[in-house]
Design a protein around this motif. Structure first.
Motif, PDB file in Angstrom:
ATOM      1  N   ARG A   1      28.516  40.471  42.813  1.00 24.45           N
ATOM      2  CA  ARG A   1      29.172  41.055  43.981  1.00 24.45           C
ATOM      3  C   ARG A   1      28.379  40.850  45.266  1.00 24.45           C
ATOM      4  O   ARG A   1      28.942  40.876  46.344  1.00 24.45           O
ATOM      5  CB  ARG A   1      29.400  42.556  43.769  1.00 24.45           C
ATOM      6  CG  ARG A   1      30.452  42.878  42.714  1.00 24.45           C
ATOM      7  CD  ARG A   1      30.813  44.345  42.760  1.00 24.45           C
ATOM      8  NE  ARG A   1      31.931  44.633  41.885  1.00 24.45           N
ATOM      9  CZ  ARG A   1      32.562  45.809  41.838  1.00 24.45           C
ATOM     10  NH1 ARG A   1      32.150  46.785  42.631  1.00 24.45           N
ATOM     11  NH2 ARG A   1      33.566  45.992  41.021  1.00 24.45           N
TER      12      ARG A   1
ATOM     13  N   ARG B   1      42.227  37.758  50.407  1.00 23.78           N
ATOM     14  CA  ARG B   1      43.396  36.941  50.081  1.00 23.78           C
ATOM     15  C   ARG B   1      43.364  35.711  50.970  1.00 23.78           C
ATOM     16  O   ARG B   1      43.414  35.804  52.198  1.00 23.78           O
ATOM     17  CB  ARG B   1      44.685  37.735  50.288  1.00 23.78           C
ATOM     18  CG  ARG B   1      44.917  38.775  49.195  1.00 23.78           C
ATOM     19  CD  ARG B   1      46.295  39.404  49.320  1.00 23.78           C
ATOM     20  NE  ARG B   1      47.379  38.427  49.227  1.00 23.78           N
ATOM     21  CZ  ARG B   1      47.836  37.896  48.088  1.00 23.78           C
ATOM     22  NH1 ARG B   1      47.300  38.244  46.925  1.00 23.78           N
ATOM     23  NH2 ARG B   1      48.825  37.024  48.106  1.00 23.78           N
TER      24      ARG B   1
ATOM     25  N   GLU C   1      45.572  33.641  47.055  1.00 22.97           N
ATOM     26  CA  GLU C   1      45.187  34.615  46.038  1.00 22.97           C
ATOM     27  C   GLU C   1      43.947  35.358  46.514  1.00 22.97           C
ATOM     28  O   GLU C   1      43.249  34.904  47.429  1.00 22.97           O
ATOM     29  CB  GLU C   1      44.886  33.927  44.700  1.00 22.97           C
ATOM     30  CG  GLU C   1      46.106  33.418  43.951  1.00 22.97           C
ATOM     31  CD  GLU C   1      46.899  34.535  43.281  1.00 22.97           C
ATOM     32  OE1 GLU C   1      46.429  35.696  43.325  1.00 22.97           O
ATOM     33  OE2 GLU C   1      47.976  34.236  42.732  1.00 22.97           O
ATOM     34  N   ASN C   2      43.666  36.475  45.889  1.00 17.90           N
ATOM     35  CA  ASN C   2      42.413  37.195  46.140  1.00 17.90           C
ATOM     36  C   ASN C   2      41.283  36.382  45.509  1.00 17.90           C
ATOM     37  O   ASN C   2      41.235  36.228  44.286  1.00 17.90           O
ATOM     38  CB  ASN C   2      42.482  38.591  45.525  1.00 17.90           C
ATOM     39  CG  ASN C   2      41.482  39.544  46.150  1.00 17.90           C
ATOM     40  OD1 ASN C   2      41.495  39.748  47.352  1.00 17.90           O
ATOM     41  ND2 ASN C   2      40.612  40.105  45.339  1.00 17.90           N
ATOM     42  N   SER C   3      40.382  35.855  46.333  1.00 17.46           N
ATOM     43  CA  SER C   3      39.405  34.904  45.797  1.00 17.46           C
ATOM     44  C   SER C   3      38.193  34.793  46.697  1.00 17.46           C
ATOM     45  O   SER C   3      38.209  35.200  47.855  1.00 17.46           O
ATOM     46  CB  SER C   3      40.043  33.525  45.630  1.00 17.46           C
ATOM     47  OG  SER C   3      40.489  33.037  46.884  1.00 17.46           O
TER      48      SER C   3
ATOM     49  N   LEU D   1      38.926  33.077  41.485  1.00 18.70           N
ATOM     50  CA  LEU D   1      39.841  34.214  41.583  1.00 18.70           C
ATOM     51  C   LEU D   1      39.105  35.502  41.249  1.00 18.70           C
ATOM     52  O   LEU D   1      38.343  35.566  40.283  1.00 18.70           O
ATOM     53  CB  LEU D   1      41.031  34.017  40.640  1.00 18.70           C
ATOM     54  CG  LEU D   1      41.847  32.731  40.844  1.00 18.70           C
ATOM     55  CD1 LEU D   1      43.033  32.703  39.903  1.00 18.70           C
ATOM     56  CD2 LEU D   1      42.299  32.593  42.284  1.00 18.70           C
ATOM     57  N   LYS D   2      39.333  36.528  42.051  1.00 20.12           N
ATOM     58  CA  LYS D   2      38.638  37.808  41.880  1.00 20.12           C
ATOM     59  C   LYS D   2      39.619  38.963  42.007  1.00 20.12           C
ATOM     60  O   LYS D   2      40.682  38.832  42.622  1.00 20.12           O
ATOM     61  CB  LYS D   2      37.526  37.957  42.936  1.00 20.12           C
ATOM     62  CG  LYS D   2      36.377  36.976  42.782  1.00 20.12           C
ATOM     63  CD  LYS D   2      35.604  37.245  41.514  1.00 20.12           C
ATOM     64  CE  LYS D   2      34.514  36.206  41.314  1.00 20.12           C
ATOM     65  NZ  LYS D   2      33.788  36.418  40.042  1.00 20.12           N
ATOM     66  N   LYS D   3      39.236  40.103  41.413  1.00 19.85           N
ATOM     67  CA  LYS D   3      39.981  41.333  41.594  1.00 19.85           C
ATOM     68  C   LYS D   3      39.156  42.272  42.475  1.00 19.85           C
ATOM     69  O   LYS D   3      37.945  42.221  42.476  1.00 19.85           O
ATOM     70  CB  LYS D   3      40.263  41.999  40.251  1.00 19.85           C
ATOM     71  CG  LYS D   3      41.149  41.177  39.327  1.00 19.85           C
ATOM     72  CD  LYS D   3      41.387  41.886  38.002  1.00 19.85           C
ATOM     73  CE  LYS D   3      42.281  41.046  37.091  1.00 19.85           C
ATOM     74  NZ  LYS D   3      42.517  41.707  35.778  1.00 19.85           N
ATOM     75  N   GLY D   4      39.835  43.127  43.211  1.00 22.39           N
ATOM     76  CA  GLY D   4      39.121  44.079  44.047  1.00 22.39           C
ATOM     77  C   GLY D   4      38.707  43.470  45.369  1.00 22.39           C
ATOM     78  O   GLY D   4      39.029  42.326  45.707  1.00 22.39           O
ATOM     79  N   THR D   5      37.932  44.251  46.127  1.00 20.19           N
ATOM     80  CA  THR D   5      37.536  43.853  47.481  1.00 20.19           C
ATOM     81  C   THR D   5      36.029  43.894  47.692  1.00 20.19           C
ATOM     82  O   THR D   5      35.566  43.654  48.806  1.00 20.19           O
ATOM     83  CB  THR D   5      38.201  44.781  48.510  1.00 20.19           C
ATOM     84  OG1 THR D   5      37.781  46.142  48.257  1.00 20.19           O
ATOM     85  CG2 THR D   5      39.716  44.706  48.424  1.00 20.19           C
TER      86      THR D   5
ATOM     87  N   GLN E   1      29.996  37.358  37.794  1.00 19.76           N
ATOM     88  CA  GLN E   1      30.542  38.657  38.190  1.00 19.76           C
ATOM     89  C   GLN E   1      29.661  39.262  39.282  1.00 19.76           C
ATOM     90  O   GLN E   1      29.507  40.467  39.380  1.00 19.76           O
ATOM     91  CB  GLN E   1      30.638  39.575  36.978  1.00 19.76           C
ATOM     92  CG  GLN E   1      31.600  39.048  35.909  1.00 19.76           C
ATOM     93  CD  GLN E   1      31.629  39.897  34.661  1.00 19.76           C
ATOM     94  OE1 GLN E   1      30.826  40.815  34.495  1.00 19.76           O
ATOM     95  NE2 GLN E   1      32.568  39.602  33.772  1.00 19.76           N
TER      96      GLN E   1
END
Length: 414
Positions: free
Chosen positions: A325, A100, A110-112, A89-93, A323
């Motif tokens: 990216r 999603r 979910e955003n993942s 699961l992640k926040k942001g794009t 974390q």
């Protein structure tokens, strides 16, 4: 670490990688470059971040060493290759591959990030030997977004079954000896995966949906229809393997299917029935030679070891706590986490094979090995000044981030 040391041409990243893996195996409440660097005795996370992003080493070559390490120690001629995906699961794009999408981790959309893993599973133990990050079509259709995340220009969209097929073929071409492949409905419904396995004469037990058309001597029927037409004597009570609370007993039935003379090999529909609820599950099976029902049941039961691998790799080796990216950072973190978990899995297998536990003790599991290793070998001794310096560093970084955030907010005001 000696297994992968040759992949680091300089001593500095080699030592840093060792400290990183020790941090993944340590008893840290959270595992990221900050906490691992603090555990290693560094003065800032810059060195660990450099290891994941800019240092000169190839994560795929380390992956190959992990595969050889696992197979050499757990080798079994009846090994099962298990494919499955898991999500973080992640926040942001901005994180590579995030969108999603459905993930079994949350059981909903979910955003993942989602990645497909290949697990080498034998009775002695199991560990992941390969990984592929799933890049959705929304990413591959946006070259600028891919370029920002460091995704290679040559990467094309591939489905999860296609990624699984690629990993299986690569492992078999590298000399991995496996008798079976198993996976859930995502992979059982893909005709290319089963065709590749049949071409290589590798057996498979792949889950399919109850609506899957199944060819038989009497015609084509859905899997659910075939199961409801089975006589009572076709069902046998068998164990799919030992679980945390004892053997997992189900009722099983085996149906011969697809007997076209021009096709070699033997194919079956395997049906599992929950003895309490009556719920049915279906598997499409293949092997070049006839095989008894008990063998198919054992292979179907080994699919659950991939869930145990995910649970151990995430809970004990920080597989999901990255974390990262960018493309390269994700692969490097994931590969080192796979190495940490492979160490635990192999150590547990060696312990069970060489040391017979007393009758009143259960064998050493991975979590107990990790706890003992962290306490006896991976626990650093630091003076108070080290912890105070890190407290100041974190607070200074947080203050700068807060000020920058307020400045951006002020600049956006009309």
């Amino acid at each position: 670490m000696a297994e992968v040391a040759g992949r680091f041409t300089r001593v500095e990243p080699r030592r840093r990688a060792r400290a990183f893996v020790l941090g993944l195996l340590a008893d840290l409440p959270r595992k990221n470059c900050w906490t691992i660097a603090e555990h290693a005795g560094d003065t800032s996370p810059a060195g660990m971040q450099h290891l994941l992003s800019r240092a000169s080493w190839d994560a795929d070559q380390v992956r190959d060493d992990i595969r050889d390490f696992v197979v050499d120690h757990l080798r079994d001629e009846d090994a099962v290759l298990v494919v499955d995906e898991t999500g973080d699961l992640k926040k942001g794009t901005a994180s590579v591959g995030v969108q999603r999408q459905y993930t079994g981790t949350a059981g909903r959309i979910e955003n993942s990030q989602v990645a497909v893993y290949l697990v080498y599973s034998v009775p002695a133990g199991h560990a992941a030997i390969d990984r592929r990050l799933y890049i959705p079509r929304s990413w591959t259709q946006d070259p600028d977004r891919c370029r920002t995340a460091g995704i290679p220009d040559s990467l094309k969209f591939a489905t999860k079954p296609a990624l699984a097929t690629e990993m299986i073929a690569q492992a078999l071409d590298a000399g991995v000896q496996a008798a079976w492949v198993t996976g859930d409905e995502v992979y059982g419904g893909d005709p290319h995966l089963s065709a590749e396995l049949e071409r290589r004469q590798i057996g498979y037990v792949l889950a399919v949906s109850r609506k899957r058309p199944i060819a038989t001597r009497a015609g084509v029927f859905r899997a659910g229809v075939l199961a409801h037409g089975l006589p009572k004597h076709a069902w046998q009570r068998l164990s799919a393997g030992a679980g945390a609370k004892g053997h997992r007993f189900y009722d099983w039935a085996q149906v011969d299917i697809d007997s076209a003379p021009e096709r070699s090999g033997h194919r079956w529909l395997l049906v599992r029935r929950n003895r309490r609820t009556g719920e049915l599950a279906f598997y499409r099976c293949y092997l070049p030679r006839p095989i008894p029902l008990t063998t198919l049941v054992k292979v179907a039961g080994r699919r659950w070891t991939v869930e145990e691998t995910f649970q151990a790799a995430k809970g004990l080796a920080g597989l999901d706590e990255h974390q990262a990216r960018r493309w390269i950072s994700w692969h490097r973190w994931t590969t080192l986490a796979m190495l940490a978990h492979a160490f635990l899995a192999v150590t547990a297998a060696i312990e069970r094979a060489t040391n017979v536990a007393a009758a009143e003790l259960s064998p050493l599991p991975c979590n107990e090995i990790r706890r003992l290793f962290a306490a006896l070998f991976a626990q650093p001794v630091r003076d108070p000044a080290h912890w105070l310096r890190w407290s100041e560093w974190r607070r200074r970084h947080q203050a700068r981030a807060r000020i920058s955030h307020y400045q951006r907010q002020a600049a956006q005001q009309p």
